[in-house]
Design an enzyme around this catalytic site. Sequence first.
Site, PDB file in Angstrom:
ATOM      1  N   CYS A  98       0.893  -1.165  -0.007  1.00  0.00           N
ATOM      2  CA  CYS A  98       0.012  -0.080  -0.031  1.00  0.00           C
ATOM      3  C   CYS A  98       0.896   1.183  -0.012  1.00  0.00           C
ATOM      4  O   CYS A  98       1.754   1.315   0.928  1.00  0.00           O
ATOM      5  CB  CYS A  98      -0.795  -0.066   1.250  1.00  0.00           C
ATOM      6  SG  CYS A  98      -1.831   1.394   1.254  1.00  0.00           S
ATOM      7  N   GLU A 136      -5.086  -8.403  -1.798  1.00  0.00           N
ATOM      8  CA  GLU A 136      -4.814  -8.555  -0.258  1.00  0.00           C
ATOM      9  C   GLU A 136      -4.027  -7.710   0.267  1.00  0.00           C
ATOM     10  O   GLU A 136      -2.987  -7.155  -0.326  1.00  0.00           O
ATOM     11  CB  GLU A 136      -4.562  -9.990  -0.011  1.00  0.00           C
ATOM     12  CG  GLU A 136      -4.398 -10.216   1.440  1.00  0.00           C
ATOM     13  CD  GLU A 136      -2.916  -9.895   2.309  1.00  0.00           C
ATOM     14  OE1 GLU A 136      -2.910 -10.762   3.279  1.00  0.00           O
ATOM     15  OE2 GLU A 136      -2.039  -9.623   1.325  1.00  0.00           O
ATOM     16  N   ARG A 187      -5.478 -12.925  12.219  1.00  0.00           N
ATOM     17  CA  ARG A 187      -4.656 -11.859  11.236  1.00  0.00           C
ATOM     18  C   ARG A 187      -5.633 -11.620  10.287  1.00  0.00           C
ATOM     19  O   ARG A 187      -6.039 -11.954   9.109  1.00  0.00           O
ATOM     20  CB  ARG A 187      -3.544 -13.325  10.249  1.00  0.00           C
ATOM     21  CG  ARG A 187      -2.797 -12.369   9.312  1.00  0.00           C
ATOM     22  CD  ARG A 187      -2.061 -13.644   8.661  1.00  0.00           C
ATOM     23  NE  ARG A 187      -0.985 -12.835   7.474  1.00  0.00           N
ATOM     24  CZ  ARG A 187      -0.022 -12.524   7.970  1.00  0.00           C
ATOM     25  NH1 ARG A 187       0.313 -12.645   9.047  1.00  0.00           N
ATOM     26  NH2 ARG A 187       0.874 -12.054   7.048  1.00  0.00           N
ATOM     27  N   ARG A 189      -7.015  -9.322   7.523  1.00  0.00           N
ATOM     28  CA  ARG A 189      -6.524  -8.714   6.196  1.00  0.00           C
ATOM     29  C   ARG A 189      -7.844  -8.295   5.583  1.00  0.00           C
ATOM     30  O   ARG A 189      -8.928  -8.835   5.585  1.00  0.00           O
ATOM     31  CB  ARG A 189      -5.868  -9.693   5.458  1.00  0.00           C
ATOM     32  CG  ARG A 189      -4.331 -10.216   6.147  1.00  0.00           C
ATOM     33  CD  ARG A 189      -3.366  -8.845   6.150  1.00  0.00           C
ATOM     34  NE  ARG A 189      -2.050  -8.870   6.542  1.00  0.00           N
ATOM     35  CZ  ARG A 189      -1.861  -8.943   7.954  1.00  0.00           C
ATOM     36  NH1 ARG A 189      -2.695  -8.728   8.986  1.00  0.00           N
ATOM     37  NH2 ARG A 189      -0.555  -9.299   8.426  1.00  0.00           N
TER      38      ARG A 189
END
Length: 480
Positions: A98, A136, A187, A189
């Site tokens: 990102c 993702e 986790r 995401r």
Amino acid sequence: MTSSQGSTEGIDSSASFAFADLFAGIGGFHAMLSHAGGECVFVSEIDREARQTYLRNWVEDLPGERWPVVNTDITSATPEDGPVEVPEHDVLAAGFPCQPFSKSGYQRGMDEARGTLFWNIARILEERRPSVVLLENVRNLAGPRHRHEWDVIIQTLRELGYRVSSTPSVFSPHFLPPSMGGTPQVRDRVFILGTYVGMERAMAEVDVAPTVVRGPVNEWNVHDWDVEWILDEDESIPNLTKYRLTADETHWINVWDDLVQRMWAARGVRLPGFPLWADAWIPERALDPVELEALPKWKSDILIKNARFFDDHRDVIKAWKKANPSFSCFPDSRRKLEWQAQDTASLWDTVMHLRPSGIRAKAPTYLPALVAITQTSIVGPRRRRLTPHEAARLQGFGSDFTFGGQRDQASYKQVGNGVAVGAAWHVFRTHVTQNAADLPRRLVRSVLAADTNPIGDALSGAATQTETQRTQPQAADLAG
């Protein structure tokens, strides 16, 4: 060009669809897409060691004619003024970094994505138009600080003809039962999934629900997880001693565990859940209100709670310190403990992390997200750290997955940067199910025919037994 009807021309006849794997890491997307019957035709990974791990596990054993194009820098394959060097494919998967987009003029769409690695993804989508795009990223991408980036990504995908939801799909592998590829790792995401329907429909069909919602699937109880299910037998681990705790680490834990035991014996309770700072154990009346007022509220709150803890348990604390005089010589970060293990009987029964902010202890049900920086989980009952192979199992890779002979630091980093196989498979399979009418029939048939569990033997058999035992009483109740 791959249209909404798909194209598998040129790939192995046994494969039902082709996929491109960008920012591929060690192959989390590859694991689940090959499980679904797909063949990789293009893989891009800039990190040399991660790329070697990917090739070792997914490519090197293939016949030469089935090797994908291996790219070391996606920018070289997506020139601004020339054709992209990516073969035709049906699914594009990318665990992309990102990057902040320029807000100059507050533009939207492809122009604003220029100069970022997302723009390189967009170039491939623009020229190849795969039927499905699967992206993702970390959960923060969908947070308020990155709202601009999120809006640009969604708008760009729609301009390129992909129907996508404006609402993020946030998911974690620990929400899935073992039979569906879950693993004991928290986790979260963000997943972005789009189906190519053409720009006109994509811009009109914006009222799209997220692919999945964040929460347990099939009523799976996340507290049923057991960290032991992803551990290798100690005797099977080469160089086991390098994962064992040092004498100092063992001593730090033993001393803190003595306090856990004394609290239980004297008060019938474990330690409280707020961070314990032993250097702040003074009577509450000794706190300076002026100094407290000058501190950030979170810090003053912790100091007050520690003072009250000291006042309530002064006798236990003094006896403990007298019995453990070495505690005063512990490093600053080891004189702090954060107990998040509820009623776990001993510190040695927890999962621990030796952090710069102190020792953190959690119940041994599931592990926090693996991260690229090394704060490797300590499994108390084993008195050692998680190995790279076990970390890979936690991400959903099978027992045959290997890092070769590379250094552990690189392996931990690669796993921390990776995609959780089970979570990615769940959101992808759900998306294909929801969008079946607009996807190639071969792709839909292949995905839906694949086993709901993509991770093979990443978990021990005890996981399946526990799930079966949990569901059998429910089935009996329904039958009754």
